[in-house]
Design an enzyme around this catalytic site. Structure first.
Site, PDB file in Angstrom:
ATOM      1  N   LYS A   1       1.846   8.627   0.179  1.00  0.00           N
ATOM      2  CA  LYS A   1       3.293   8.713   0.012  1.00  0.00           C
ATOM      3  C   LYS A   1       3.791  10.150   0.097  1.00  0.00           C
ATOM      4  CE  LYS A   1       6.864   7.359  -3.314  1.00  0.00           C
ATOM      5  NZ  LYS A   1       7.106   6.740  -4.628  1.00  0.00           N
TER       6      LYS A   1
ATOM      7  N   MET B   1     -10.171 -31.401  10.870  1.00  0.00           N
ATOM      8  CA  MET B   1     -11.370 -30.919  11.556  1.00  0.00           C
ATOM      9  C   MET B   1     -12.564 -30.886  10.607  1.00  0.00           C
ATOM     10  SD  MET B   1     -12.471 -30.131  14.471  1.00  0.00           S
ATOM     11  CE  MET B   1     -11.419 -29.386  15.711  1.00  0.00           C
TER      12      MET B   1
ATOM     13  N   GLU C   1       2.887 -10.180   3.602  1.00  0.00           N
ATOM     14  CA  GLU C   1       2.318  -9.218   4.555  1.00  0.00           C
ATOM     15  C   GLU C   1       1.435  -9.905   5.595  1.00  0.00           C
ATOM     16  OE1 GLU C   1       2.361  -8.761   1.284  1.00  0.00           O
ATOM     17  OE2 GLU C   1       3.228  -6.793   0.841  1.00  0.00           O
TER      18      GLU C   1
ATOM     19  N   PHE D   1      -2.241   3.080  -9.699  1.00  0.00           N
ATOM     20  CA  PHE D   1      -1.518   1.825  -9.491  1.00  0.00           C
ATOM     21  C   PHE D   1      -1.398   1.536  -7.987  1.00  0.00           C
ATOM     22  CE2 PHE D   1       2.624  -0.356  -8.849  1.00  0.00           C
ATOM     23  CZ  PHE D   1       2.263  -1.564  -9.411  1.00  0.00           C
ATOM     24  N   GLN D   2      -1.765   0.352  -7.593  1.00  0.00           N
ATOM     25  CA  GLN D   2      -1.736  -0.115  -6.199  1.00  0.00           C
ATOM     26  C   GLN D   2      -2.570   0.762  -5.273  1.00  0.00           C
ATOM     27  OE1 GLN D   2       2.388  -1.009  -5.062  1.00  0.00           O
ATOM     28  NE2 GLN D   2       2.097  -3.059  -5.891  1.00  0.00           N
TER      29      GLN D   2
END
Lengths: 566, 92
Positions: A160, A467, A48, A110-111
């Protein structure tokens, strides 16, 4: 029409034809709707974060809205770095995430994550939609907000069950654009005409406002000595004799010297970032300031402006151009002085004449700049290579330089290059990266392969976090800590594992051939460039110091002082 | 433990009207915090679709800077600054 179809309907209304995403549980209704959609191309990235950064690169390269999609929970949290990156650089972005069903919100389902709460600080605005009948209006507002004024990411989180809920279609009349009023420019022109040493200071706001041409006309017409921020690189054009290049921590001596000596700063589309100004108390100590920006909150934020102009940049630039065309500025002595500084204190890197000598980053970037086509888009990562590109690649347009300026996101370059290549399938797109940054989103090699994107990847490999190593050397008594990457994988073999051809070079006489080979190849290709571990970016200003205190190679501590604790 | 020292901390009042939507107050408080101010008092009243919020804040940065950041929030309709005073406070 269900909630998911309302989202696609909004995409169609706004000609959004490319989105970057990754499916999962709570966003599945939208992916189901995508199956039957023939106008929206969905690009499946492999993480993602890659989706968000690709959407960012797409937006930067095209000037259009970047769209990314993910599911709830880890899908959403993985987007966060990319969204924060867009926020810090004011990139127009629409973020769509699924959320657990309404009845499960707050139950530790969940999630489930509180996406709205955890992203407040990195968005221009955000929504949690709880009724499918609102989706059309929310999408309309979100898309408008993301691209208007000072652009930024807008996040729409949708449960959802709301995505599955039916809702009637809504008509949205096209907005009538109102002409922006140009503010009174007389106070600014009075200051500009009174100044003997005026300096043009421009940033990313010029490209964001899509007034690159108007800016170029003004810069050429006024013939003002000009400095740019990292995001303003390309604004004045590479052929402009008054372009002194980037200022600030890794800026040119010419640019920093001109800022120090000027008596007026004309700041356009820049926010006086600390990496550009150094210690504010020592920044442009003799200068008054005209600040032109679309964002009122940037005016007087870190330094008081003597004249502030807020409004439509294109209109303001057109008026300023007309004013200086009618009465040219009389600053010949100052202009000549700055041109002299440009000659003696611009960025220069000697092309190594010794064919078997090791490759240096600056010399490589200069050759790349000379060989690559004019319309090449360079997507950088973050680190030494990013600064070498900023210093030594001669950009002629700000949209050709994609760089993570505000957030400094390692791993930006590869997915941003993917987004840029989707924005323009014909252009040459090159990701210039370092070995540290490359490994942060290397999974996106699979995306390049899947879509057969012809972009090129150049890995400047110094086997360390260069760096960080440089700053440890200069500011931490040469005590190296956790910067060694000498167990990097074989990048050539790694690219080939993704079915992407690759080459390795390590000598100066191989640079030209290496660059020409990857540019001539019709598909994606990786060039692995071995460079010296000890190479530094010069000049450098110590964080917090004034820009007058530029350090160069003569300030290197003795290598015998090295105390390696990694 | 860092010893506490007496400092003069400027105090400000701000009155804010914003849309009564999800995370409205969190959004407001987040900007106040990250821009360097501390909420001393906060009174919230629902007024139809809006929230009226009266804030007393402390901070050493210019209040105008915070005000312009709050005005940027899409759901903030109005921000009025009240009188400024200097109150004595203890800070670590």
């Amino acid at each position: 029409m269900n909630g998911a179809e309302h989202i696609l309907d909004a995409f169609h209304r706004h000609q959004i034809d490319t989105v970057f995403g990754y499916p999962g549980g709570c966003i599945m209704p939208l992916y189901d709707a995508l199956v039957d959609d023939v106008t929206v191309a969905h690009v499946l990235c492999r993480h993602e974060q890659g989706c968000a950064l690709a959407a960012d690169g797409y937006a930067r390269a095209s000037g259009r809205l970047g769209v990314c999609i993910a599911t709830s929970g880890p899908g959403a949290t993985n987007l966060i770095t990319g969204v924060a990156n867009a926020h810090r650089d004011s990139v127009p972005m629409l973020v769509i995430t699924g959320q657990v069903p309404l009845g499960l919100i707050g139950t530790d389902a969940f999630q489930e994550t509180d996406v709205l709460g955890m992203t407040l600080g990195i968005v221009k605005h955000s929504y949690l939609v709880t009724d499918a009948r609102d989706i059309g209006a929310v999408m309309e507002e979100a898309i408008g907000l993301a691209g208007s004024g000072r652009p930024g990411p807008v996040w729409v989180d949708i449960p959802k069950d709301v995505l599955l809920q039916d809702a009637p279609a809504t008509l949205f009349p096209a907005d009538e654009e109102s002409a922006a009023e140009c503010p009174d420019l007389n106070p600014a022109m009075d200051l500009l005409r009174a100044a003997r040493k005026p300096l043009l200071y421009s940033g990313g706001g010029v490209g964001l406002a899509r007034c690159e041409d108007g800016f170029r006309q003004f810069a050429e017409c006024a013939a003002l000595p000009a400095v740019v921020t990292l995001k303003g690189i390309g604004n004045p054009g590479k052929h402009n004799p008054d372009n002194l290049g980037m200022l600030g921590m890794h800026g040119s001596r010419a640019a920093n010297r001109a800022v120090d000596a000027c008596d007026l700063l004309l700041v356009i589309g820049a926010r006086l970032d600390d990496r550009a100004t150094g210690n504010l108390k020592e920044f442009a100590p003799n200068a008054r300031m005209i600040h032109i920006d679309t964002d009122q909150a940037e005016i007087n934020k870190v330094r008081q402006a003597d004249v502030a102009l807020r409004g439509d940049l294109a209109g303001i630039l057109a008026e300023l151009t007309a004013a200086v065309r009618a009465h040219p500025l009389e600053i010949d002595d100052w202009r000549q002085q700055c041109r002299l500084w440009r000659t003696t204190g611009g960025f220069s890197a000697a092309d190594n004449e010794e064919p078997l000598a090791p490759i240096t980053g600056p010399a490589f970037v200069r050759q790349l700049s000379h060989i690559a086509p004019d319309d090449t888009m360079i997507a950088c990562d973050v680190g030494q290579h990013q600064m070498w590109v900023a210093q030594h690649y001669e950009f002629d347009h700000p949209r050709h330089h994609l760089t993570s300026g505000g957030l400094g996101t390692m791993g930006f370059g590869l997915p941003a290059a993917i987004g840029a290549q989707f924005a323009d399938r014909q252009s040459t797109v090159i990701n210039v990266t370092g070995d540290g940054s490359f490994m942060m989103n290397a999974q996106e090699l699979a995306t390049i392969r899947r879509y057969r994107l012809p972009l090129k990847i150049i890995v400047l490999d110094n086997q360390c976090l260069g760096m960080v190593r440089q700053q440890q050397e200069l500011f931490y008594n040469n005590r190296e800590s956790q910067i060694d990457l000498d167990d990097n994988p074989d990048f050539v073999a790694m690219a080939r594992a993704f079915d992407i051809p690759a080459l390795h070079i390590n000598r100066t006489d191989q640079i030209r051939r290496g660059i020409e080979t990857i540019l001539a190849y019709k598909g994606p290709m990786l060039l692995h460039v071995a460079i010296a571990r000890e190479e530094n970016v010069w000049p450098i200003v110590k964080p917090g110091a004034g820009n007058r205190e530029m350090l160069d190679e003569t300030h290197r501590p003795s290598t015998s002082n090295k105390e390696q604790i990694a | 433990m860092t010893p506490q020292t007496d400092t003069f901390m400027p105090s400000y009042t701000l009155n804010c009207r914003m849309a009564h939507e999800a995370a409205a107050l969190e959004r407001l408080c987040q900007v106040i915090r990250t821009r360097g101010f501390r909420i001393v008092r906060m009174a919230v009243e629902s007024a139809g679709e809006s929230l009226d919020i009266a804030l007393t804040l402390e901070g050493t940065r210019p209040i105008a800077m915070l005000q312009s950041q709050l005005e940027k929030l899409h759901t903030v309709a109005e921000v009025d600054s009240g009188q400024t005073s200097a109150i004595r406070s203890r800070s670590a």
